[in-house]
Design a protein around this motif. Structure first.
Motif, short mmCIF file in Angstrom:
data_model
loop_
_atom_site.label_atom_id
_atom_site.label_comp_id
_atom_site.label_asym_id
_atom_site.label_seq_id
_atom_site.Cartn_x
_atom_site.Cartn_y
_atom_site.Cartn_z
N GLY A 1 0.82 -1.21 0.00
CA GLY A 1 0.00 0.00 0.00
C GLY A 1 0.85 1.24 0.00
O GLY A 1 1.98 1.24 -0.50
N PHE A 2 0.32 2.32 0.61
CA PHE A 2 1.01 3.59 0.63
C PHE A 2 0.85 4.25 1.99
O PHE A 2 -0.15 4.04 2.69
CB PHE A 2 0.46 4.52 -0.46
N GLN A 3 1.86 5.05 2.35
CA GLN A 3 1.82 5.86 3.56
C GLN A 3 2.18 7.29 3.18
O GLN A 3 3.08 7.52 2.37
CB GLN A 3 2.80 5.34 4.61
N SER A 4 1.45 8.25 3.74
CA SER A 4 1.73 9.65 3.43
C SER A 4 3.11 10.02 3.96
O SER A 4 3.59 9.47 4.96
CB SER A 4 0.67 10.56 4.04
N ARG A 5 3.76 10.96 3.28
CA ARG A 5 5.11 11.37 3.66
C ARG A 5 5.17 11.95 5.07
O ARG A 5 6.21 11.88 5.72
CB ARG A 5 5.65 12.39 2.66
N ASP A 6 4.04 12.52 5.55
CA ASP A 6 4.05 13.05 6.91
C ASP A 6 3.83 11.96 7.96
O ASP A 6 3.87 12.23 9.16
CB ASP A 6 3.00 14.16 7.07
N GLY A 7 3.59 10.72 7.50
CA GLY A 7 3.45 9.59 8.42
C GLY A 7 2.07 9.44 9.03
O GLY A 7 1.84 8.51 9.82
N HIS A 8 1.11 10.30 8.68
CA HIS A 8 -0.18 10.28 9.34
C HIS A 8 -1.23 9.39 8.67
O HIS A 8 -2.12 8.88 9.34
CB HIS A 8 -0.74 11.70 9.45
N ALA A 9 -1.17 9.24 7.36
CA ALA A 9 -2.22 8.51 6.65
C ALA A 9 -1.66 7.24 6.01
O ALA A 9 -0.47 7.16 5.67
CB ALA A 9 -2.87 9.40 5.59
N PHE A 10 -2.54 6.26 5.82
CA PHE A 10 -2.10 5.00 5.24
C PHE A 10 -3.25 4.34 4.48
O PHE A 10 -4.42 4.61 4.73
CB PHE A 10 -1.62 4.03 6.34
N MET A 11 -2.90 3.48 3.55
CA MET A 11 -3.85 2.59 2.89
C MET A 11 -3.11 1.27 2.67
O MET A 11 -2.10 1.20 1.98
CB MET A 11 -4.35 3.19 1.58
N ILE A 12 -3.60 0.23 3.31
CA ILE A 12 -2.93 -1.05 3.30
C ILE A 12 -3.84 -2.11 2.69
O ILE A 12 -5.01 -2.23 3.07
CB ILE A 12 -2.55 -1.49 4.74
N GLY A 13 -3.31 -2.86 1.73
CA GLY A 13 -4.06 -3.95 1.12
C GLY A 13 -3.49 -5.30 1.53
O GLY A 13 -2.28 -5.48 1.63
N ARG A 14 -4.39 -6.25 1.78
CA ARG A 14 -3.99 -7.63 2.10
C ARG A 14 -4.86 -8.58 1.28
O ARG A 14 -6.01 -8.85 1.63
CB ARG A 14 -4.18 -7.94 3.58
N PRO A 15 -4.35 -9.07 0.17
CA PRO A 15 -5.16 -9.94 -0.69
C PRO A 15 -5.41 -11.30 -0.05
O PRO A 15 -4.73 -11.69 0.91
CB PRO A 15 -4.32 -10.07 -1.96
N ASP A 71 -9.00 -9.52 11.50
CA ASP A 71 -10.17 -10.01 10.77
C ASP A 71 -9.71 -10.57 9.42
O ASP A 71 -9.27 -9.83 8.54
CB ASP A 71 -11.17 -8.87 10.57
N GLU A 72 -9.83 -11.86 9.25
CA GLU A 72 -9.36 -12.53 8.04
C GLU A 72 -10.09 -12.05 6.78
O GLU A 72 -9.57 -12.16 5.67
CB GLU A 72 -9.54 -14.04 8.19
N SER A 73 -11.30 -11.51 6.94
CA SER A 73 -12.09 -11.12 5.78
C SER A 73 -11.68 -9.77 5.20
O SER A 73 -12.09 -9.42 4.10
CB SER A 73 -13.58 -11.08 6.14
N LEU A 74 -10.88 -8.97 5.92
CA LEU A 74 -10.54 -7.62 5.46
C LEU A 74 -9.45 -7.65 4.40
O LEU A 74 -8.44 -8.34 4.56
CB LEU A 74 -10.09 -6.75 6.63
N VAL A 75 -9.65 -6.87 3.35
CA VAL A 75 -8.65 -6.77 2.30
C VAL A 75 -8.06 -5.37 2.21
O VAL A 75 -6.98 -5.18 1.68
CB VAL A 75 -9.24 -7.19 0.94
N TRP A 76 -8.77 -4.34 2.72
CA TRP A 76 -8.26 -2.98 2.72
C TRP A 76 -8.46 -2.34 4.09
O TRP A 76 -9.52 -2.50 4.70
CB TRP A 76 -8.98 -2.11 1.68
#
Length: 265
Positions: A150-164, A175-180
């Motif tokens: 995924g990605f993390q903002s340069r200021d370290g505050h925001a994130f988006m994480i994917g787990r297929p 939670d095994e069902s979460l992908v994002w």
């Protein structure tokens, strides 16, 4: 970063940037949920602690529970194949999620339900397993580690994480069902807010939130709306300037990418 709220207040509105730190209160979430239900003529049900809006077809339920505020998801959006059917996919909203993000999510779901319910519920459509991202490499760092990407903002505050599906990484939020898992954190608040999606959520729904967090455009708010004091040093607040023309800029778009393996460009 600068914080000149007094000057901006004289203008009547302010820009808040970065937009993922434009916190909203759970009471605003419930108010928006009620507005969506009313505008779409969805049946609504209220109790002392909960509010629920359900689509007329019974496929989408948006449920707010104020008892969960501060402990986990207080607003849960559930998609089913029909009334009383098992959950097919789910979006969980926790913390002080910017209400603009919730608005984009709820509007996308309601519009898609009216336009193409099978696409919304089953993910049937063109490129149904792809996520579209446009990432500014000057603002976001790509992260990849043991089955998570995924990605993390340069200021370290925001994130988006994917787990297929099938990833060797531990489940997101247990939670095994979460992908994002998408959200923001600060030193003062810890987890400021989070939105998560289960693995059968159609990409068009996930993209409605990803495009919000990735947008470089600031969020515009009334100057009378208070910003949490702990966030003030972290954001730039300035008087909103009148826009020329009409409408709003289109959301970011870009080449399609698979869930859990995004890349910038």
């Amino acid at each position: 970063m600068t914080h000149d709220h007094d000057k901006a207040a004289a203008d009547g509105s302010v820009h808040i940037s970065p937009r993922y730190l434009a916190a909203s209160w759970p009471t605003q979430h419930q108010a928006h949920l009620a507005a969506v239900g009313t505008a779409r003529d969805w049946p609504c049900r209220m109790s002392a602690f909960t509010f629920t809006a359900t689509s007329a077809c019974g496929r989408i339920t948006m449920h707010h529970d104020q008892r969960a505020e501060g402990r986990g998801p207080h607003l849960v959006i559930t998609a089913r194949t029909g009334p009383g059917a098992p959950e097919r996919w789910r979006a969980d909203i926790a913390g002080n999620t910017p209400v603009e993000f919730l608005a984009a999510l709820a509007t996308t779901i309601a519009d898609r339900l009216e336009a193409d319910p099978d696409h919304l519920i089953y993910g049937i459509g063109p490129d149904p397993d792809l996520i579209a991202l446009k990432v500014d490499a000057h603002r976001w760092d790509h992260i990849e580690d043991h089955g998570l990407a995924g990605f993390q903002s340069r200021d370290g505050h925001a994130f988006m994480i994917g787990r297929p599906d099938g990833s060797p990484a531990p489940p997101l939020q247990g939670d095994e069902s979460l992908v994002w898992d998408i959200g923001a954190v600060t030193a003062e608040h810890g987890a400021l807010w989070a939105i998560s999606f289960t693995h059968q959520t159609p990409p068009v729904v996930v993209n409605s939130v990803l495009s919000q967090i990735l947008s470089p455009e600031p969020i515009t708010r009334p100057a009378t709306e208070p910003l949490p004091a702990a966030l003030a040093p972290l954001v730039t607040v300035r008087a909103a300037q009148p826009r020329s023309g009409h409408g709003h800029p289109p959301p970011p778009n870009g080449s399609p990418h698979r869930p859990g393996n995004p890349r910038g460009h």
